[in-house]
Each structure stands twice: as C-alpha cells, then as structure tokens.
Design a protein around this motif. Structure first.
Motif, PDB file in Angstrom:
ATOM      1  N   ILE A   1      41.866  32.920  45.269  1.00 27.39           N
ATOM      2  CA  ILE A   1      41.629  34.268  45.804  1.00 27.39           C
ATOM      3  C   ILE A   1      42.590  35.276  45.180  1.00 27.39           C
ATOM      4  CG2 ILE A   1      41.871  35.674  47.892  1.00 27.39           C
ATOM      5  CD1 ILE A   1      40.792  33.246  49.465  1.00 27.39           C
ATOM      6  N   VAL A   2      43.874  34.915  45.116  1.00 23.95           N
ATOM      7  CA  VAL A   2      44.865  35.833  44.554  1.00 23.95           C
ATOM      8  C   VAL A   2      44.615  36.027  43.057  1.00 23.95           C
ATOM      9  CG1 VAL A   2      47.320  36.241  44.164  1.00 23.95           C
ATOM     10  CG2 VAL A   2      46.564  35.211  46.315  1.00 23.95           C
ATOM     11  N   THR A   3      44.198  34.966  42.385  1.00 22.63           N
ATOM     12  CA  THR A   3      43.862  35.074  40.961  1.00 22.63           C
ATOM     13  C   THR A   3      42.697  36.045  40.762  1.00 22.63           C
ATOM     14  OG1 THR A   3      44.594  32.803  40.538  1.00 22.63           O
ATOM     15  CG2 THR A   3      43.123  33.795  38.907  1.00 22.63           C
ATOM     16  N   ALA A   4      41.687  35.936  41.603  1.00 25.78           N
ATOM     17  CA  ALA A   4      40.531  36.833  41.501  1.00 25.78           C
ATOM     18  C   ALA A   4      40.924  38.278  41.798  1.00 25.78           C
ATOM     19  CB  ALA A   4      39.443  36.384  42.472  1.00 25.78           C
ATOM     20  N   LEU A   5      41.905  38.456  42.666  1.00 28.74           N
ATOM     21  CA  LEU A   5      42.348  39.802  43.033  1.00 28.74           C
ATOM     22  C   LEU A   5      43.124  40.481  41.907  1.00 28.74           C
ATOM     23  CD1 LEU A   5      42.595  41.868  45.435  1.00 28.74           C
ATOM     24  CD2 LEU A   5      44.781  40.777  45.946  1.00 28.74           C
ATOM     25  N   LEU A   6      43.944  39.690  41.193  1.00 28.86           N
ATOM     26  CA  LEU A   6      44.888  40.303  40.252  1.00 28.86           C
ATOM     27  C   LEU A   6      44.580  40.087  38.778  1.00 28.86           C
ATOM     28  CD1 LEU A   6      48.315  39.597  42.007  1.00 28.86           C
ATOM     29  CD2 LEU A   6      46.739  41.508  42.316  1.00 28.86           C
ATOM     30  N   SER A   7      43.848  39.034  38.410  1.00 20.94           N
ATOM     31  CA  SER A   7      43.652  38.750  36.982  1.00 20.94           C
ATOM     32  C   SER A   7      42.750  39.789  36.329  1.00 20.94           C
ATOM     33  CB  SER A   7      43.048  37.354  36.802  1.00 20.94           C
ATOM     34  OG  SER A   7      41.688  37.343  37.199  1.00 20.94           O
ATOM     35  N   ASP A   8      42.914  39.944  35.011  1.00 20.01           N
ATOM     36  CA  ASP A   8      42.100  40.927  34.301  1.00 20.01           C
ATOM     37  C   ASP A   8      40.632  40.512  34.233  1.00 20.01           C
ATOM     38  OD1 ASP A   8      42.424  38.828  32.573  1.00 20.01           O
ATOM     39  OD2 ASP A   8      43.350  40.005  30.964  1.00 20.01           O
ATOM     40  N   LYS A   9      40.348  39.243  34.482  1.00 17.13           N
ATOM     41  CA  LYS A   9      38.955  38.794  34.553  1.00 17.13           C
ATOM     42  C   LYS A   9      38.373  38.997  35.948  1.00 17.13           C
ATOM     43  CE  LYS A   9      39.371  35.322  30.888  1.00 17.13           C
ATOM     44  NZ  LYS A   9      39.256  33.874  30.540  1.00 17.13           N
ATOM     45  N   GLY A  10      39.250  39.277  36.899  1.00 19.35           N
ATOM     46  CA  GLY A  10      38.819  39.527  38.268  1.00 19.35           C
ATOM     47  C   GLY A  10      38.865  41.009  38.583  1.00 19.35           C
ATOM     48  N   LEU A  11      39.388  41.359  39.759  1.00 17.26           N
ATOM     49  CA  LEU A  11      39.437  42.766  40.173  1.00 17.26           C
ATOM     50  C   LEU A  11      40.562  43.535  39.484  1.00 17.26           C
ATOM     51  CD1 LEU A  11      38.720  42.341  44.000  1.00 17.26           C
ATOM     52  CD2 LEU A  11      37.115  42.864  42.157  1.00 17.26           C
ATOM     53  N   ASN A  12      41.610  42.831  39.062  1.00 17.71           N
ATOM     54  CA  ASN A  12      42.689  43.451  38.283  1.00 17.71           C
ATOM     55  C   ASN A  12      43.342  44.616  39.034  1.00 17.71           C
ATOM     56  OD1 ASN A  12      44.329  43.546  36.005  1.00 17.71           O
ATOM     57  ND2 ASN A  12      43.001  44.977  34.919  1.00 17.71           N
ATOM     58  N   PHE A  13      43.468  44.483  40.356  1.00 17.17           N
ATOM     59  CA  PHE A  13      43.929  45.596  41.183  1.00 17.17           C
ATOM     60  C   PHE A  13      45.350  46.053  40.854  1.00 17.17           C
ATOM     61  CE2 PHE A  13      41.031  45.448  45.215  1.00 17.17           C
ATOM     62  CZ  PHE A  13      39.978  45.900  44.442  1.00 17.17           C
ATOM     63  N   ALA A  14      46.239  45.143  40.491  1.00 19.14           N
ATOM     64  CA  ALA A  14      47.638  45.518  40.270  1.00 19.14           C
ATOM     65  C   ALA A  14      47.814  46.423  39.062  1.00 19.14           C
ATOM     66  CB  ALA A  14      48.503  44.264  40.113  1.00 19.14           C
ATOM     67  N   ASN A  15      46.848  46.443  38.173  1.00 19.39           N
ATOM     68  CA  ASN A  15      46.932  47.270  36.970  1.00 19.39           C
ATOM     69  C   ASN A  15      46.097  48.539  37.066  1.00 19.39           C
ATOM     70  OD1 ASN A  15      48.697  45.587  35.420  1.00 19.39           O
ATOM     71  ND2 ASN A  15      46.995  44.151  35.155  1.00 19.39           N
ATOM     72  N   LYS A  16      45.564  48.800  38.247  1.00 22.25           N
ATOM     73  CA  LYS A  16      44.789  50.025  38.459  1.00 22.25           C
ATOM     74  C   LYS A  16      45.598  51.000  39.317  1.00 22.25           C
ATOM     75  CE  LYS A  16      40.255  47.735  38.165  1.00 22.25           C
ATOM     76  NZ  LYS A  16      38.999  47.408  38.878  1.00 22.25           N
TER      77      LYS A  16
ATOM     78  N   ILE B   1      43.703  78.428  47.462  1.00 21.56           N
ATOM     79  CA  ILE B   1      44.472  77.274  47.939  1.00 21.56           C
ATOM     80  C   ILE B   1      44.020  76.028  47.187  1.00 21.56           C
ATOM     81  CG2 ILE B   1      45.114  75.906  49.957  1.00 21.56           C
ATOM     82  CD1 ILE B   1      44.501  78.278  51.715  1.00 21.56           C
ATOM     83  N   GLU B   2      44.973  75.168  46.899  1.00 20.40           N
ATOM     84  CA  GLU B   2      44.683  73.971  46.112  1.00 20.40           C
ATOM     85  C   GLU B   2      45.537  72.814  46.616  1.00 20.40           C
ATOM     86  OE1 GLU B   2      44.168  72.923  41.324  1.00 20.40           O
ATOM     87  OE2 GLU B   2      44.895  74.883  42.014  1.00 20.40           O
ATOM     88  N   LYS B   3      45.055  71.605  46.400  1.00 19.92           N
ATOM     89  CA  LYS B   3      45.819  70.412  46.743  1.00 19.92           C
ATOM     90  C   LYS B   3      46.280  69.740  45.459  1.00 19.92           C
ATOM     91  CE  LYS B   3      45.657  66.623  50.055  1.00 19.92           C
ATOM     92  NZ  LYS B   3      44.825  65.834  50.968  1.00 19.92           N
ATOM     93  N   PHE B   4      47.531  69.316  45.434  1.00 19.61           N
ATOM     94  CA  PHE B   4      48.136  68.668  44.261  1.00 19.61           C
ATOM     95  C   PHE B   4      48.510  67.250  44.675  1.00 19.61           C
ATOM     96  CE2 PHE B   4      51.843  67.546  41.632  1.00 19.61           C
ATOM     97  CZ  PHE B   4      51.421  67.905  40.355  1.00 19.61           C
ATOM     98  N   VAL B   5      47.917  66.261  43.994  1.00 20.06           N
ATOM     99  CA  VAL B   5      48.103  64.862  44.380  1.00 20.06           C
ATOM    100  C   VAL B   5      48.642  64.053  43.203  1.00 20.06           C
ATOM    101  CG1 VAL B   5      47.021  62.816  45.375  1.00 20.06           C
ATOM    102  CG2 VAL B   5      46.132  65.085  45.962  1.00 20.06           C
ATOM    103  N   PRO B   6      49.928  63.687  43.212  1.00 18.62           N
ATOM    104  CA  PRO B   6      50.441  62.773  42.178  1.00 18.62           C
ATOM    105  C   PRO B   6      49.762  61.418  42.328  1.00 18.62           C
ATOM    106  CG  PRO B   6      52.234  63.895  43.338  1.00 18.62           C
ATOM    107  CD  PRO B   6      50.994  64.135  44.118  1.00 18.62           C
ATOM    108  N   ALA B   7      49.046  60.983  41.276  1.00 19.51           N
ATOM    109  CA  ALA B   7      48.226  59.772  41.416  1.00 19.51           C
ATOM    110  C   ALA B   7      48.190  58.940  40.145  1.00 19.51           C
ATOM    111  CB  ALA B   7      46.800  60.166  41.820  1.00 19.51           C
ATOM    112  N   SER B   8      49.198  59.069  39.298  1.00 19.13           N
ATOM    113  CA  SER B   8      49.126  58.406  37.994  1.00 19.13           C
ATOM    114  C   SER B   8      49.691  56.994  37.991  1.00 19.13           C
ATOM    115  CB  SER B   8      49.861  59.246  36.941  1.00 19.13           C
ATOM    116  OG  SER B   8      51.177  59.517  37.349  1.00 19.13           O
ATOM    117  N   GLY B   9      50.506  56.663  38.974  1.00 21.81           N
ATOM    118  CA  GLY B   9      51.151  55.353  38.962  1.00 21.81           C
ATOM    119  C   GLY B   9      50.197  54.204  39.240  1.00 21.81           C
TER     120      GLY B   9
END
Length: 510
Positions: A155-170, A73-81
């Motif tokens: 705060i939003v800049t730190a969350l999304l910018s590439d110098k910060g957490l860059n969450f939107a691109n992960k 048995i195996e689990k298949f998780v689409p996770a590339s986006g």
C-alpha cells in the motif's frame, strides 16, 4: 573576488540572473554572521494583539461586506513546495522495511514510529483510499495473497512510488484532502470555496498561486472547473536563489565544478507578491484548509478584512491631512493613533522635535504597506509567533519571528520566545497601495538582516544555506503591522498525511 570566482563562474552567475552584489553580501553574512533578532517581549492580548468581542467582530464583518466592492481583491497562495515532508515517515518506512523478513510491529518498536500505526488504522478514512486501493491492486496483482505486513508495504509503495500515485513528489495543492459524499476535493478546491468571501457580482474572483512550472498544468486542470475564478500563476525565480558554502565559508561546488545555488526559501516570494496589482491581497498557505469550518473561516477572513479596510481608511485620511497645513490638536490625534492603534511607540524625544519634522516622520510611518495578521493561541505548534522586537534604531516594533532568527543560547531571549502566548498561522490580509492609489514597491520594505543561515547536506556533504527573510517575517518587517486574535479552528494545516485524519478534515457522520 578573483580568488572566489573564475570567468566561467561569473558567466554562470549572469546566465542564472543572480546578482553578484547579493552573492557577495551573502558570503559576508556566512563569514561574519547575521545579527539575531532582539526580542523585547512577546505580543499579548491588549499589548500588541487585538481581541474583539462578538459585537465588534460583527461590526468589522459588516464593514468589510459594505465596502469590499470599492476595491480589487485577490488571494495569494504559496503552493510550489512538494509534499515530501507530508509523507516522510512513510518514505523512511519503505527505505528501512524488508517485507520478506520484517514485521510491522518490530519496525514500529525499533524506530518508535507510532505515526505508521495511526496511518494503518486510519487507512479507510483517507480521502484517497479508493484510488490507493485500486492502484495497489494494479501494481500488485497477487495482493490478496499477501500477509498483512506485506500488504502494508504494498500500500505504501503504491502511494509513494513513481509507478503508483507518487504523492510525495507532487505539490500539496493537487492532492486529495477532503471527501464530500462521493466528491474528492483538493486544497485548491477549498481555497476557491473560501475566496467566496470577496466575490463580486458579475466579476471573476482572482486567486494567484505560486507553483513549480512542471505542475502548473495540474493546477490549471482543477481550476478549469471554476469558470467564475480568474487564476494566475508565478514561479519562484531562480534569480532569487542563494549561494551555498562549505564549512569554511567558501562557495560549495558540484562534482562538475559548478557553483551550487539553492532556493532562498518562501521569502523569495515577496518578488511574486510584488507583481500583483490588486488593492487588497489575502495570503494563506496552501495546506491550511478545512472541510467542516468553511463558515468560520470565511467570517474570520472578513473580520481581518474589515480591520484592514477601516485602518487603511484612517491611515489614508491622516496622510491627506499631513500633506497640508495642520493644527496642533489634529497632529496630537495622529500621534495617538500611531502609538495606540498602530502599536508604533514614538521616542520620548519626538515631542521635542520641530513640527515640520514631526509631520515628515509621521508621514513616513503612515505611508507604508499595511498587513493585518490573524494570530491563534499557542498550542505548542512549531514555528513563529508575534513579538515586540527592538530594531537597529532602538525602536520597538511588532514582528512575526521564527526560532531560527533568535539567539537561543541567550536564556532571556529563549524564555521570551518559549513563553509566547500566540502562534502565527499565516493568515494575512494586506494593503499594498498608497493613499494616492500607487502600488508600493514591496522590496523597499524588506529587512535584509532578518535572513538566517541553516545547515544542510548536498551529495552527502555538509553545506551552509542562506535563507532569505521570510515572506511574513523579515520580508514584511517594515510594514504597518496589526495582530488580531482568531479562533484556533481556523488553523488546520496538513503537515503530515495523518493530519487528514483530524476532525477538521473528516466528514461529519450523521
């Protein structure tokens, strides 16, 4: 073809690994359209959807636990986006807000973005709050002297910018989703926890993730914490990319004259799924995890697994019987099983066919991959649902259908779709081997006409894009399909960051 593609184009197509035949087929669909799905009616409880009482559920769960060790048995998780859409309203805020002249109140009123207000109010309840706070102060040493509106922008800049957490691109899979006391867990962690449902003693649990290549190391780092998990990875092959066209249906070209290809959607992952060799495969999206309902999740996955194993056993037994001389009474029993248990109505003419043809046809119907799909009650979520569909041969079959597959200009079709009682949460368990133990070639069970065309933009110019038949839509259209109602609390997707503020993702405060 010569007018469409130059020698350089043909060379580029070969280098990419794309099929010229498939490209020509896509161009044909662009020009002449794709037939829309013909909905007969929505699938409902006792008419395409099984709903079990608690006693029956317990029996299926027990059956799964008793027999699971017989299978790999195996689990298949689409996770590339990437998590781009999860933070879209915050990205728009950064693009449109001037911290020197604008106020949060005026911005919310101007753009009617109540989601921004919810984000601000709930900021301390996000699992990444501490990390975000620290990152913000690193990027903005004078943060404490900022007025409140500028603090939000920082705060939003730190969350999304590439110098910060860059969450939107992960990818979503590696983002902080949940907090247990002082422990921060990602969707990957939660999928590992859920995979305990099929864990075997002295064996490593198998989970397969489809990822983008540049983030594989991040997945591996998280999974290295689980020594009893065997994780594997695959990428969406660029050979499954589809060609884009202009408004007049000619191939769209980039500024350098190169043909433009796009990822063909999650339907391309049928090729990744086809590479797995386990007997039974659970499929679930990366973002559909919860903090509080672990046991509910696991019990309902066992329910789906028990239904699959019992149906698979019966299908295999009947296939063995059909391969040898068979009595008329037993043939009638198999016909009833196909029509009632598998929800595959046979034509009125079937009873008039010769016995050998009936046996041949029943064998073809039964000798297919099997999927059992959890369905939740429709609460207005966007996306697909379970329907009875009339196929090109006039047969009614059970399918998961998206709105993009339907002719919404047809009022009857639109009404059927809008009145559906259940919703597809992408909660499947699949049997992908035949009764002799040979793995099916899953690509042979795809309905190519279940693809669809969407309108996009590239470099500011409008284009048409070709989406392959969805993984749980047209890519599995020719599978044996069973729908089972599962509780709504098993469906906890994180489509926007604010979804992490919902109870299913928040710790219980005693």
């Amino acid at each position: 073809m010569e007018k469409l593609f130059s020698e350089a184009d043909l060379k580029y197509i070969v280098e990419r690994g794309n099929s010229l035949d498939k490209i020509m087929q896509q161009l044909h669909y662009f020009r002449y359209g794709i037939p829309k799905i013909n909905l007969l009616k929505s699938a409902t409880v006792e008419d395409g959807i099984y709903k079990f009482n608690e006693e029956t559920k317990a029996d299926f769960i027990t059956y799964f636990d008793k027999h699971k060790n017989k299978y790999s048995i195996e689990k298949f998780v689409p996770a590339s986006g990437a998590a781009t859409r999860m933070f879209q309203f915050l990205s728009e805020f950064l693009n449109n807000f001037n911290p020197e002249t604008d106020t949060i109140t005026s911005y919310i009123n101007k753009y009617n973005v109540q989601s921004l207000n919810l984000f601000i109010v709930g900021i301390r309840n996000f699992p990444f709050h501490s990390e975000l706070k620290e990152t913000t102060r690193q990027l903005f040493p004078d943060y404490d002297s900022f007025h409140s509106d500028r603090k939000v922008h920082a705060i939003v800049t730190a969350l999304l910018s590439d110098k910060g957490l860059n969450f939107a691109n992960k990818p979503k899979g590696i983002l902080p989703f949940h907090k247990y006391d002082s422990q921060i867990l990602t969707p990957i962690d939660e999928h590992v926890k859920e995979s305990e449902l099929f864990r075997k003693e002295n064996e490593r649990t198998k989970i397969h993730f489809t990822v983008t290549e540049n983030f594989r190391i991040d997945f591996e780092k998280i999974l290295s914490n689980y020594k009893d998990v065997q994780s594997t990875f695959s990428y969406q092959n660029q050979s499954s990319d589809t060609i884009a066209v202009t408004d007049n249906n000619t191939p769209f070209r980039l500024e350098n004259g190169e043909l433009f290809f796009r990822p063909g959607g999650h339907g391309a992952l049928i090729e990744n799924l086809n590479q797995l060799h386990s007997d039974i495969i659970f499929i679930k999206n990366i973002d559909n995890v919860s903090l509080r309902n672990g046991n509910v999740e696991i019990q309902n996955k066992k329910l789906l697994g028990g239904v699959l194993l019992r149906i698979q056993y019966q299908v295999f037994e009947y296939l063995k019987l059909l391969s040898q001389p068979i009595s008329d009474d037993l043939l009638k029993e198999i016909i009833e099983f196909v029509e009632t248990k598998l929800s595959f109505p046979l034509s009125e003419e079937f009873s008039m066919f010769q016995k050998n043809y009936q046996i041949e046809y029943l064998t073809k119907i039964l000798n297919r991959p099997i999927r059992v799909c959890g369905m939740v009650k429709n609460e207005g979520e966007p996306g697909g649902g379970p329907f009875w569909v009339i196929d090109s041969k006039g047969r009614s079959t059970l399918q998961i259908v998206e709105s993009s597959q339907i002719d919404l200009l047809n009022l009857k079709q639109k009404e059927i779709f809008q009145n559906s009682t259940h919703f597809n949460p992408v909660d499947l368990v699949c049997s992908v081997k035949d009764f002799k133990g040979n793995k099916f070639d899953l690509l042979q069970f795809v309905d190519p006409e279940a693809a669809f065309i969407t309108e996009k933009t590239k470099n500011g110019k409008p284009i048409k894009a070709f989406e392959l038949p969805g993984l749980w839509n047209g890519a599995m259209a020719k599978w044996i399909t069973l729908f089972v109602e599962v509780p709504l609390e098993t469906f906890n997707p994180v489509k926007t960051v604010n979804d992490l503020l919902k109870p299913a993702h928040q710790p219980v405060h005693e």
